[in-house]
Design a protein around this motif. Structure first.
Motif, PDB file in Angstrom:
ATOM      1  N   UNK A  61       1.219  -1.277  -0.147  1.00 61.43           N
ATOM      2  CA  UNK A  61      -0.091  -0.209  -0.030  1.00 61.43           C
ATOM      3  C   UNK A  61       1.056   1.176  -0.274  1.00 61.43           C
ATOM      4  N   UNK A  62      -0.019   2.229  -0.158  1.00 65.13           N
ATOM      5  CA  UNK A  62       0.921   3.506   0.081  1.00 65.13           C
ATOM      6  C   UNK A  62       0.302   4.431   0.794  1.00 65.13           C
ATOM      7  N   UNK A  63       0.791   5.050   1.636  1.00 64.49           N
ATOM      8  CA  UNK A  63       0.471   6.454   2.806  1.00 64.49           C
ATOM      9  C   UNK A  63       1.104   7.805   2.523  1.00 64.49           C
ATOM     10  N   UNK A  64      -0.345   8.332   2.480  1.00 62.46           N
ATOM     11  CA  UNK A  64      -0.465   9.991   1.380  1.00 62.46           C
ATOM     12  C   UNK A  64      -1.012  10.812   2.972  1.00 62.46           C
ATOM     13  N   UNK A  65       0.189  12.088   2.797  1.00 58.58           N
ATOM     14  CA  UNK A  65      -1.074  13.000   3.877  1.00 58.58           C
ATOM     15  C   UNK A  65      -1.017  13.959   3.270  1.00 58.58           C
ATOM     16  N   UNK A  66      -1.971  14.785   3.278  1.00 62.04           N
ATOM     17  CA  UNK A  66      -2.785  15.487   2.295  1.00 62.04           C
ATOM     18  C   UNK A  66      -3.391  16.927   3.186  1.00 62.04           C
ATOM     19  N   UNK A  67      -3.504  17.644   2.631  1.00 64.09           N
ATOM     20  CA  UNK A  67      -3.997  19.428   2.953  1.00 64.09           C
ATOM     21  C   UNK A  67      -4.932  19.582   2.120  1.00 64.09           C
ATOM     22  N   UNK A  68      -5.743  20.289   2.615  1.00 69.17           N
ATOM     23  CA  UNK A  68      -7.181  20.786   2.258  1.00 69.17           C
ATOM     24  C   UNK A  68      -8.634  21.114   3.434  1.00 69.17           C
ATOM     25  N   UNK A  69      -9.662  21.709   2.337  1.00 69.36           N
ATOM     26  CA  UNK A  69     -10.808  22.380   3.279  1.00 69.36           C
ATOM     27  C   UNK A  69      -9.942  22.211   4.636  1.00 69.36           C
ATOM     28  N   UNK A  70      -9.219  23.407   5.064  1.00 74.14           N
ATOM     29  CA  UNK A  70      -8.658  23.618   6.981  1.00 74.14           C
ATOM     30  C   UNK A  70      -8.285  21.937   7.490  1.00 74.14           C
ATOM     31  N   UNK A  71      -7.923  21.328   6.731  1.00 77.37           N
ATOM     32  CA  UNK A  71      -7.518  20.045   7.763  1.00 77.37           C
ATOM     33  C   UNK A  71      -6.682  19.697   6.980  1.00 77.37           C
ATOM     34  N   UNK A  72      -5.913  18.814   7.394  1.00 80.24           N
ATOM     35  CA  UNK A  72      -4.780  17.529   7.115  1.00 80.24           C
ATOM     36  C   UNK A  72      -5.496  16.301   7.006  1.00 80.24           C
ATOM     37  N   UNK A  73      -4.966  15.479   6.131  1.00 85.81           N
ATOM     38  CA  UNK A  73      -6.143  13.566   6.023  1.00 85.81           C
ATOM     39  C   UNK A  73      -4.602  12.572   5.937  1.00 85.81           C
ATOM     40  N   UNK A  74      -5.001  11.430   6.475  1.00 85.37           N
ATOM     41  CA  UNK A  74      -4.240  10.286   6.212  1.00 85.37           C
ATOM     42  C   UNK A  74      -4.760  10.223   5.194  1.00 85.37           C
ATOM     43  N   UNK A  75      -4.082   8.913   4.145  1.00 87.97           N
ATOM     44  CA  UNK A  75      -4.404   8.597   2.815  1.00 87.97           C
ATOM     45  C   UNK A  75      -4.067   7.439   2.679  1.00 87.97           C
ATOM     46  N   UNK A  76      -4.490   5.790   2.763  1.00 86.58           N
ATOM     47  CA  UNK A  76      -3.935   4.926   2.433  1.00 86.58           C
ATOM     48  C   UNK A  76      -4.462   4.015   0.911  1.00 86.58           C
ATOM     49  N   UNK A  77      -4.196   3.487   0.709  1.00 91.87           N
ATOM     50  CA  UNK A  77      -4.520   3.581  -1.016  1.00 91.87           C
ATOM     51  C   UNK A  77      -3.737   2.049  -0.927  1.00 91.87           C
ATOM     52  N   UNK A  78      -4.542   0.305  -0.176  1.00 93.47           N
ATOM     53  CA  UNK A  78      -4.192  -0.477  -1.737  1.00 93.47           C
ATOM     54  C   UNK A  78      -3.430  -1.134  -2.714  1.00 93.47           C
TER      55      UNK A  78
END
Length: 140
Positions: free
Chosen positions: A52-69
């Motif tokens: 999988x891949x793990x990424x961090x994003x920003x948007x809409x005044x927040x931080x998000x974690x994202x996991x994709x298998x």
């Protein structure tokens, strides 16, 4: 002749990249105005195989974690358990954490109000006979 060989090599490389199982699904349904990746992607491996891949994003005044298998792993292990969260340097636990059990191939965290502090995204993918986890580098 040289141009044909170069063209064939480029076509083969493009075809190979198409079937590597990498993640391009980066639409966050919780942030309709769009998100931007911050920092580098972390690749989770089981032995030599990328899970999988793990990424961090920003948007809409927040931080998000994202996991994709990755497709190649998901085809062999369709019943993954996924976890994604945003952590800060000063937190004892995830500031923003979510999980999914079952057939999901991707998972977004809910979003953390942490744009003003240093954060990193963490992700886990596990099943009955494997477990992988990792985190992106910290972004301030």
């Amino acid at each position: 002749m040289h141009k044909k060989i170069v063209a064939a090599a480029l076509a083969a490389a493009a075809l190979a990249m198409t079937f590597t199982g990498t993640a391009q699904a980066e639409y966050n349904p919780a942030c309709k105005s769009g998100v931007t990746q911050i920092g580098a992607t972390k690749y989770l491996k089981h032995g030599s195989e990328t899970v999988a891949s793990v990424k961090q994003f920003k948007g809409c005044n927040k931080n998000y974690a994202y996991v994709y298998v990755w497709d190649s792993w998901h085809a062999k292990h369709p019943n993954n358990h996924l976890r994604a969260g945003i952590w800060t340097r000063t937190s004892d636990g995830a500031v923003d954490y979510t999980g999914h059990d079952g057939r999901a191939q991707e998972l977004w965290s809910r979003g953390a109000n942490t744009l003003g502090v240093c954060t990193y995204a963490a992700g886990n993918v596990f099943g009955s006979d494997y477990s992988v986890h990792g985190s992106t580098e910290e972004r301030c």
